[in-house]
Structure formats: structure tokens, C-alpha cells
Write an enzyme that holds these catalytic residues in place. Structure first.
Site, mmCIF file in Angstrom:
data_model
loop_
_atom_site.group_PDB
_atom_site.id
_atom_site.type_symbol
_atom_site.label_atom_id
_atom_site.label_comp_id
_atom_site.label_asym_id
_atom_site.label_seq_id
_atom_site.Cartn_x
_atom_site.Cartn_y
_atom_site.Cartn_z
ATOM 1 N N ARG A 188 1.224 -0.839 0.030
ATOM 2 C CA ARG A 188 -0.383 0.162 0.414
ATOM 3 C C ARG A 188 1.095 1.386 0.237
ATOM 4 O O ARG A 188 0.819 1.978 0.986
ATOM 5 C CB ARG A 188 -0.967 0.068 1.588
ATOM 6 C CG ARG A 188 -2.603 -1.157 0.979
ATOM 7 C CD ARG A 188 -2.772 -1.274 2.097
ATOM 8 N NE ARG A 188 -3.459 -2.182 2.094
ATOM 9 C CZ ARG A 188 -4.140 -2.841 2.660
ATOM 10 N NH1 ARG A 188 -4.250 -1.832 3.759
ATOM 11 N NH2 ARG A 188 -6.021 -3.688 2.745
ATOM 12 N N ASP B 175 13.293 2.145 -11.802
ATOM 13 C CA ASP B 175 14.917 1.864 -11.469
ATOM 14 C C ASP B 175 14.591 0.174 -10.932
ATOM 15 O O ASP B 175 14.544 0.391 -9.283
ATOM 16 C CB ASP B 175 15.323 2.595 -10.852
ATOM 17 C CG ASP B 175 17.048 1.875 -10.754
ATOM 18 O OD1 ASP B 175 17.180 0.931 -11.290
ATOM 19 O OD2 ASP B 175 18.061 2.587 -10.241
ATOM 20 N N ASP C 161 20.732 -1.620 -8.300
ATOM 21 C CA ASP C 161 22.577 -2.414 -8.551
ATOM 22 C C ASP C 161 23.324 -0.921 -8.108
ATOM 23 O O ASP C 161 24.538 -0.517 -8.372
ATOM 24 C CB ASP C 161 23.156 -2.388 -10.940
ATOM 25 C CG ASP C 161 21.893 -0.683 -10.705
ATOM 26 O OD1 ASP C 161 21.157 -0.341 -10.068
ATOM 27 O OD2 ASP C 161 22.405 -0.595 -12.087
#
Ligand SMILES: *[C@@H]1O[C@H](CO)[C@@H](O)[C@H](O)[C@H]1NC(C)=O
Ligand SMILES: *[C@@H]1O[C@H](CO)[C@@H](O)[C@H](O)[C@H]1NC(C)=O
Ligand SMILES: *[C@H]1O[C@H](CO)[C@@H](O)[C@H](O)[C@H]1NC(C)=O
Length: 414
Positions: free
Chosen positions: A202, A272, A276
Site C-alpha cells: 500500500r 529502476d 545495482d
């Protein structure tokens, strides 16, 4: 006669259009707050009694200013009345944290809250939210830091209308529920430039009329990021220029659920997902592949949008720099921002605030001298043509439509 009537009409129109404060955006932007009321000074960190925050918000028509900074421990929920402006930015030292239970803004029509931290925690009432609004019209929440809800962290539902949450951090809903919150009302909610972080699910869950622009959502868990309400009613939402970033707890994609009743205009949201450590998201596709089965609209809903619409990348910087009670960020918010800036490698869901150091220590500071007690420091009164020995000038309305006291408190964060 004609001329004076139209002058009156113009005056009424401009009074109606007065912003809650410079920078107020969205559906709640015209909340009146305590403009036509009185000043109340919070002079101690007590849970209740004269000079306490609980006492300050227990009566309508007040602008609440602070002579102290620090942590206010509360042993039960605080209930806010209508037409209150909580000006947390006036607190000296490290500002104000309210810790131990949650708040209700239900029926707090025309209220404004700025620059305070609402940290509920395991001591709060079981099954309750850190902040709940279940009814009321025209409310605006700006630069709050809200965390550790036991049920939801920040939820608006029911008969609430014309609400804005902007520049706010909604964080670390406590496990096992671990929720950002429900944003479910037909009366309309604007969510602009907020950070949802470290909630399992949520972030938010949306139903009804909703305008979701320029938000950042980080490290949601298996329950979902933005959840398109999946029940019976009809939803009409904008979802524009937001940035989603997966973190260590993230195991599902940014958008879940939705059906033919969830109508949405969707544009330019970034994601994204690769964890990384580098910000290298890309635009989500604008089909059901990226947004589950919502009913896509080709025209944006005509809600009062953000005055400035940022790109997702710009929004991320604006949020990381300024969201929350950022006049003086505490240890909790500082840690949260560090997590986002790890771009995927840091972050966790928590079940107990002690695991992240609790509310921390907040410096008390010293309030500036205010001889007449109108809430405006002597130095500011002198510099702005007011009388530091006349209490009545604080609530006088200046030529720009705000009271002198509002002009002072708003100047602290302009
Ligand atoms: C509030 O509670 C915290 C944590 O229990 C404690 O460390 C702190 O001293 C309390 N503050 C006040 C003002 O009572
Ligand atoms: C919300 O605000 C609009 C514009 O001021 C107003 O027309 C509408 O009645 C408000 N909604 C409710 C439920 O009060
Ligand atoms: C958020 O929820 C996820 C999933 O339950 C959990 O793993 C994570 O610890 C929660 N994050 C926080 C900060 O509570």
C-alpha cells in the site's frame, strides 16, 4: 452600486483563492487554518495540560507555534480540531517529534500541518494508523515525517474531501502489517512530491479521486508499490512523473491490481528495478504490461495539479533534498534518505522502531524573544513595521491576505 458589487465579488473571489500558505498545491491548497482565530504557544513537551501540543489542537481556530523543540511522548491518540494551522517550522532546536501513538484529523476541516514528525511505534494503539483522516473537507499536510504506523502509516478514507499531502515522508509501517496507507475517497486527494519508503504494501493503495504526481517510492515489499484499488466503486486517477526504485525488500513490480473500474491517466513514470546502486531507471511502458489491468485514459483528469511539474528525475532530487520535516532532519529521516541514495542496496522492513534507533534525540533550542506573546519574535516585528509590544497585531490581516503571524511563520520556510 454595480461597481461596488463587482468589487465585492472580486474580494470574495480572492479570499476564496487564498492559498493555505505560499507553495500549497492540489485539492487541499485553500485550507484556511487558524487565520481568523488566535495564536497558541506550545511551551512544553508534556503529553497534556496547559502549554502542551494536545491542548493546542483541542480547540478550533488556532495557529499553533512552538517555543520548544524535542520529542513529545504521547500515551494516547491526539485528535485535531478544525481550522488549526500547526506551524512546526517555528520550533527551535531540532524541531518537534510526536512519539508513542497516532493522530486523528477526522473532521478537522480547513486544517494545515507543516514540518512535524509523527512517529507512532510499538507503543501506539494496536490496529490504528500513525495518521488517520476519516472525514473532513480541505486539509493540507506539508513536510511531515510520518512513520511506524501499527495499522496503516498515513490513511485517508471515508467521507474526506479536498486533501493534499505534499513533500511528506511516509515510512516504515511496522510489520507484520507494514503499510504506507490507504488513499481511498471520492472527495479527492492530491499526493505530490512525497516519499513512500520501506513499507511492505500500500504505497499507497488508491481508490476514488486521486492525483499522484512527482512522488518517489522506494523499497516496497511483497504486497505492492502503487496498488490500484480493486473493489466495487469507480476510481479516477492521474499517475504522472513518479519514480519507483526497488530495494532489498522489493519482490513485485511497481503497480499491482486494478480492473475496469479503475480509470487512470498514466504518463511518464520511471522505474529502476535492478538494485545495482546506480540511478538508472527507465520509463515504464504505458500499457497493461506495466500497470496491470486498469482502464487507461487518454486525457488527464482536471484536478488542481502541482504548480511546478518536475520530471521524475528532478522530482527524485526535490524529494530527497526537501521531503519530510526537513528544516532539521532527524536521525530517522537522515537514515531513510541514505537508503534511497543507495539506489537499491540498502533498506529494510522493520517490526520495531528500536531496530532503527527509535525517535532519537532532538535538540530543544531556544525560542527568540517575543515580548508581547503574539507568536512573532521582536526582531521580526521591528524589521517588518510591527510593534513588538502590541499583541493585537499578530492576527491582523496584512495586505497580502495572510495574518501577520502567518507571514512570519511562512517566512521561516519560504
Ligand atoms: C520519550 O520516550 C523515549 C523513549 O521511551 C525516552 O527515551 C524519552 O526520554 C522520553 N521523553 C520524554 C520527554 O519523556
Ligand atoms: C471540494 O472543493 C471544491 C472546490 O472548492 C468544492 O466545490 C467541493 O464542494 C468540495 N468537496 C466537498 C465534498 O466539500
Ligand atoms: C516493509 O514490508 C516488508 C514486507 O513485509 C518487510 O520485509 C519490511 O521489513 C518492511 N519494511 C519496514 C521498514 O518495515
Amino acid at each position: 452600486m454595480k461597481a461596488s458589487l463587482s468589487t465585492l465579488a472580486l474580494l470574495l473571489q480572492s479570499a476564496a483563492a487564498q492559498l493555505a500558505f505560499p507553495g500549497a498545491d492540489g485539492l487541499g491548497k485553500n485550507a484556511v487554518g487558524g487565520r481568523y482565530g488566535e495564536v497558541y504557544k506550545v511551551t512544553n513537551l508534556d503529553d497534556s495540560g496547559t502549554g502542551s501540543l494536545r491542548d493546542a489542537v483541542s480547540q478550533s481556530n488556532r495557529i499553533v507555534v512552538f517555543d520548544v523543540g524535542g520529542v513529545i511522548n504521547i500515551s494516547s491518540r491526539i485528535v485535531v480540531k478544525s481550522k488549526i494551522y500547526i506551524a512546526g517550522q517555528t520550533a527551535p532546536g531540532g524541531g518537534i517529534t510526536i512519539y508513542g501513538d497516532g493522530w486523528s484529523w477526522s473532521d478537522a476541516d480547513d486544517s494545515i500541518a507543516r514540518y512535524i514528525r509523527v512517529r507512532m511505534g510499538t507503543g501506539g494503539t494496536s490496529g490504528k494508523d500513525a495518521i488517520t483522516v476519516a472525514s473532513g473537507n480541505r486539509l493540507i499536510f506539508d513536510h511531515l515525517s510520518v512513520s511506524w504506523g501499527r495499522d496503516e502509516t498515513f490513511s485517508i478514507s471515508g467521507d474526506a474531501s479536498n486533501v493534499t499531502i505534499q513533500n511528506t515522508i511516509i515510512a516504515q509501517g511496522l510489520e507484520t502489517h507494514s503499510c504506507g496507507g490507504l488513499m481511498e475517497t471520492d472527495g479527492g486527494i492530491s499526493l505530490f512530491r512525497n516519499l513512500y519508503i520501506d513499507n511492505k504494501t500500500r504505497n499507497p493503495k488508491v481508490k476514488g479521486v486521486n492525483d499522484f504526481q512527482n512522488n518517489v517510492i522506494y523499497n516496497w515489499g511483497g504486497g505492492g508499490g502503487y496498488i490500484a484499488g480493486d473493489s466495487s466503486g469507480q476510481s479516477y486517477a492521474n499517475i504522472i512523473n513518479n519514480y519507483f526504485i526497488s530495494g532489498p525488500s522489493t519482490s513485485v513490480t511497481a503497480f499491482t491490481r486494478g480492473n475496469a473500474n479503475f480509470h487512470a491517466y498514466v504518463k511518464n513514470n520511471f522505474y529502476d528495478s535492478d538494485r545495482d546502486g546506480v540511478l538508472d531507471g527507465s520509463a515504464l511502458c504505458e500499457t497493461s504490461t506495466c500497470y496491470s489491468s486498469i482502464d487507461f485514459q487518454s486525457t488527464q483528469y482536471n484536478y488542481p495539479g502541482p504548480t511546478t511539474l518536475y520530471t521524475p528525475q528532478q522530482a527524485l532530487e526535490v524529494v530527497l533534498t526537501g521531503a519530510g520535516a526537513s528544516r532539521s532532519r532527524d536521525s530517522v529521516d537522515t537514515q531513510l534518505i541514505t537508503e534511497v541514495r543507495s539506489y537499491g542496496t540498502k533498506g529494510a522492513l522493520i517490526s520495531d522502531e528500536d531496530s532503527v534507533g527509535g525517535p532519537g534525540t532532538i535538540a530543544s533550542g531556544t525560542a527568540p524573544t517575543d515580548s508581547d506573546g503574539d507568536g512573532i519574535p521582536d526582531a521580526w516585528e521591528t524589521a517588518n513595521g510591527l510593534n513588538p509590544n502590541d499583541k493585537s497585531d499578530g492576527m491582523k490581516i496584512a495586505s497580502n491576505g495572510y495574518s501577520n503571524l502567518e507571514n512570519y511563520v511562512n517566512s521561516l520556510v519560504s
